[in-house]
Design an enzyme around this catalytic site. Structure first.
Site, mmCIF file in Angstrom:
data_model
loop_
_atom_site.group_PDB
_atom_site.id
_atom_site.type_symbol
_atom_site.label_atom_id
_atom_site.label_comp_id
_atom_site.label_asym_id
_atom_site.label_seq_id
_atom_site.Cartn_x
_atom_site.Cartn_y
_atom_site.Cartn_z
ATOM 1 N N CYS A 108 0.933 -1.147 -0.148
ATOM 2 C CA CYS A 108 0.056 0.094 0.051
ATOM 3 C C CYS A 108 0.904 1.382 -0.079
ATOM 4 C CB CYS A 108 -0.883 0.106 1.254
ATOM 5 S SG CYS A 108 -1.935 1.524 1.566
ATOM 6 N N CYS A 111 0.418 3.118 3.569
ATOM 7 C CA CYS A 111 0.880 2.509 4.945
ATOM 8 C C CYS A 111 1.763 1.493 4.768
ATOM 9 C CB CYS A 111 -0.449 1.944 5.665
ATOM 10 S SG CYS A 111 -1.099 0.367 5.179
ATOM 11 N N CYS A 156 -7.187 -1.162 1.307
ATOM 12 C CA CYS A 156 -6.194 -1.715 2.089
ATOM 13 C C CYS A 156 -6.878 -2.176 3.574
ATOM 14 C CB CYS A 156 -5.034 -0.616 2.357
ATOM 15 S SG CYS A 156 -3.771 -1.249 3.538
ATOM 16 N N CYS A 159 -5.217 0.451 6.432
ATOM 17 C CA CYS A 159 -5.432 1.756 6.538
ATOM 18 C C CYS A 159 -6.845 2.331 5.791
ATOM 19 C CB CYS A 159 -4.222 2.557 5.945
ATOM 20 S SG CYS A 159 -4.148 2.537 3.919
ATOM 21 N N CYS A 181 -8.553 -5.009 -10.305
ATOM 22 C CA CYS A 181 -8.090 -3.741 -10.891
ATOM 23 C C CYS A 181 -7.886 -2.694 -10.012
ATOM 24 C CB CYS A 181 -9.527 -3.509 -11.650
ATOM 25 S SG CYS A 181 -8.970 -2.036 -12.988
#
Length: 201
Positions: A108, A111, A156, A159, A181
């Site tokens: 991510c 984070c 995510c 976060c 996607c």
């Protein structure tokens, strides 16, 4: 009659929505710095094409609970628009769309939590990085009903950052018949596998 691919239609909408200057009307005085338009979310129809209105993900709590100001301090303007405001980057514009590696982990961009392994990625031709699966527990799914259709938004799990959408049953020759996607701007890539909780290398 031959129809244009959907990705070309998306690219055309994105191009028209990113006009950067407003032309003054004849009776308005010409200013040196005319008003600048914001990105697509200010245009309702196009904003709904390239955004997400999933209310479920906004109401959830995540381990990383930073404020908007804290996110702005660590993210670029585009990363903030996509990860925190649920925007979408233009198709075929992301750095990871055509990037492939035999090993490594996509994390991510907000984070740094591990999300996808390099071997989860496949070539879909959709204009965004595509993965057939995520690292277990790394991604949450929420219903997104923009444009009057039902899609599944992916975020995510650490976060709550907006990653993109997942599509099922498109017929890709992958183990899950799913396509995650994902916006490139939502990701970073680490060439070495990072340790993932509950999983060995």
């Amino acid at each position: 009659m031959r129809l244009f691919p959907f990705s070309n239609l998306l690219r055309a909408f994105y191009t028209f929505s990113n006009l950067t200057r407003v032309r003054p009307i004849a009776h308005q005085s010409l200013q040196r710095n005319p008003a600048t338009l914001r990105s697509m979310p200010t245009i309702p129809f196009l904003g709904s094409l390239f955004g997400s209105s999933s209310s479920n993900s906004n109401n959830m709590s995540y381990p990383d609970e930073r404020t908007s100001d804290e996110w702005r301090a660590v993210l670029s303007k585009e990363q903030f628009r996509v990860l925190r405001q649920k925007g979408t980057e233009a198709p075929f514009s992301g750095k990871y769309d055509k990037f492939f590696s035999d090993s490594g982990v996509y994390t991510c961009a907000g984070c740094d939590a591990p999300l996808y392994k390099a071997n989860h990625k496949f070539k879909s031709g959709c204009g965004w990085p595509a993965y057939f699966d995520s690292i277990p527990g790394a991604v949450t799914r929420h219903e997104d009903s923009t444009l009057g259709m039902s899609r599944i938004e992916i975020c995510c799990a650490n976060c709550g950052g907006h990653l993109g959408h997942v599509f099922k049953g498109e017929g890709y020759p992958t183990p899950t018949d799913e396509r995650h996607c994902v916006n490139s701007v939502s990701l970073n890539f680490s060439p070495e596998d990072k340790p993932v909780q509950g999983e060995s290398k």
